[in-house]
Design an enzyme around this catalytic site. Sequence first.
Site, short mmCIF file in Angstrom:
data_model
loop_
_atom_site.label_atom_id
_atom_site.label_comp_id
_atom_site.label_asym_id
_atom_site.label_seq_id
_atom_site.Cartn_x
_atom_site.Cartn_y
_atom_site.Cartn_z
CE LYS A 154 1.48 11.32 -13.05
NZ LYS A 154 1.74 10.08 -12.16
CB SER A 194 0.90 13.03 -16.15
OG SER A 194 -0.06 13.69 -16.81
CE1 TYR A 242 -3.27 11.96 -12.14
CE2 TYR A 242 -3.33 13.15 -14.00
CZ TYR A 242 -2.97 11.99 -13.26
OH TYR A 242 -2.20 11.31 -14.18
CG ASP A 259 -1.88 1.17 1.33
OD1 ASP A 259 -1.75 2.03 0.46
OD2 ASP A 259 -2.51 1.32 2.33
#
Lengths: 299, 299
Positions: free
Chosen positions: B161, B143, B157, B64
């Site tokens: 990134k 990304s 997000y 995890d």
Amino acid sequence: MKQVILISGASSGFGALAARALAHAGHTVYASMRETTCRNAPQVAELLRYAAEHKVDLRTVELDVAASDSVEAGISSVIAECGRLDVVIHNAGHMSFGPAEAFTPEQFAQLYDINVLSTQRVNRAALPQLRKQGKGLVMWISSSSARGGTPPFLSPYFAAKAAMDSLAVSYAGELARWGIETSIIVPGAFTKGTNHFVHSGAPADQLRAAEYNDGPYAGVAELALAGLAALEPADADAGSVAAAIVGVIGMPFGSRPFRTHVDPSQDGCEIVNGVADRVRSEMLRRIGLADLLHPKTIA
Amino acid sequence: MKQVILISGASSGFGALAARALAHAGHTVYASMRETTCRNAPQVAELLRYAAEHKVDLRTVELDVAASDSVEAGISSVIAECGRLDVVIHNAGHMSFGPAEAFTPEQFAQLYDINVLSTQRVNRAALPQLRKQGKGLVMWISSSSARGGTPPFLSPYFAAKAAMDSLAVSYAGELARWGIETSIIVPGAFTKGTNHFVHSGAPADQLRAAEYNDGPYAGVAELALAGLAALEPADADAGSVAAAIVGVIGMPFGSRPFRTHVDPSQDGCEIVNGVADRVRSEMLRRIGLADLLHPKTIA
């Protein structure tokens, strides 16, 4: 035109310089900081003394960017006093220096909190007022490191500033239709004239740091800092960032530059951002959202 | 040459595709994920079935990325089983979609945790082994949003990134002298073929989100998603990212590209990164640290 301006992290560095310069330019300036009655009481006293001496409208307000309650209280008090808020300057920030691997995840989280979540707290407290006004300016003090050359050992700070710059760009498009303008100031490395480097945090995992500093990376910390300083022209002046802030805020609404680079060392960020911002514009045009590139005139 | 590879977030998306493709290429692959005995038990069963059917060395490991203990246990078990670890692939990530102002600071922190602190936990657990070996590869699934065109409503997000990409670049220089290579894969937006968009998180402050979605930003969410999808060629295939990962890992140590863009939509990231990576190289040369641009050959 006289603006009501709130600037975060104004106890020292660019923030303290910009608060004074903006007040001199005739604005009502709230120099915000935490611990105004204890650790930063001397900074508050000095700001108020400066305001009285120069007969400028420079005020201070308690605002800890790490705590939503404090941010909301600080911004509410400004709006209560002035009935409006025209400009928010996201300036608060903190640096750290050491091998990436030697910082704990918690330290990375703390740097993200101070440099990025801080801006989200201020935005969530201030933007409802700016949206209600149908006019305003959000200014972000980014860093040339987000897109320019990057020496070793500044990873938690560089990661946070890259995120902050990204957030500024996202917000720009999402605020344009509310009549809120975005302007990003991109300072290069100023190794003198602020306490940014002197006050930087150290990695918590000193054993891991020693493996680098006593091993293959011996001498790299010194080389990196000396190298950064050597790139800086002798006349580099942290005050030039404050001057740029004053200049941009003084421009008419809708005409302010999306970015202003103030990087005496010319680390390359300006050319990268030039390409990146064109590519951003191109995509918004391609997906039919070109209007998000400029703030709408409403009020 | 057969490598021992650990990939994070391998229960779905690029991670699941890459794990299979790497095993087919002859490597020992640990598809790591959380909740292997509960929520992701079907994914584990399917991976093991796939491994048996195709007679490939594809294994799963509980890991995890949000919990240091779990990360350390997972990576220790891999090293205990194989006696080494050659490649770490930072792939785990999560997306969210909505107006920036409607996300709480805590939600921004959570996205940073999953997309960025995750990599720091894995690095702190894995790098001592890679450094001991004097050889290894750290691969980052970045990304194109970090430097390319960015549609609205993806701010937490995108910020995360951008930070992750920055961290990859910082680590590259700080691992080079240990004999550890860095390679960054930069996927564009793949709106089909993974659950990345479908599973994205929503803003907690629904009242604030409604002010945007029922106000001046009505229709923007749909336009942004439709626009992103329209930029994507009909034959865009998320499997091309897995293929790029296999290709780069198959190259000889020291010859792997610093970045590989896999962006069918051509959002502009590749040209921005081209300039940015040159500017980075230039600064490391200017400050006398050009050797950090390439991994040292030790082992």
